[in-house]
Enzyme design. Sequence first.
Site: not given
Length: 187
Positions: A118-119, A131, A154-156, A161
């Site tokens: 997802v980018v 979104k 990525e945690p950031r 999500y």
Amino acid sequence: MLLRGIISTPLPSLHFKTNRSYTVSAKITTTANKFSISDQELESRGFILRRTISDLDLDHLNSVFVAVGFPRRDPEKIKLALEHTNSLLWIEYKETQKPVAFARATGDDVFNAIVWDVVVDPSFQGIGLGKAVMERLIEELLAKGISNIALYSEPRVLGFYRPLGFVADPDGIRGMVYSRKNKNKNS
């Protein structure tokens, strides 16, 4: 980080059961306003929603991957991966005819799917394109009856999500990654 969600529509005839004791619900309606940005609004802003790899500029997609922190990938391997992808969506900016948002899912096309890659091009972040692709990808997976949807993130960006119905490490489940180096240590 692995995120998992079971997203169910409010139809009484659909009940998803799993071995896990959690359910994340997302309200998905069947009206014309089911997405935060309609297809018509995307088009009026100069974007085209695409669902196939035809006309997808893989070199530019690779540059978007790099711009958001992914490693540069071999374009032939990207093409092969996309040919083996069950569902994909990307948004093209009409003015440049280049992809500016992308997401894909792989899986068994029956029970399970994993969302990957997802980018959103950094120049187009913050206007709802991420979104837009995620809402449509989730809807497509649900329409196939897929009830177990996971993704790697990525945690950031976990906060992005959560409103879409995903939770981090539900029930303390931790994903594992194969490592040849660790395998050789433990032998």
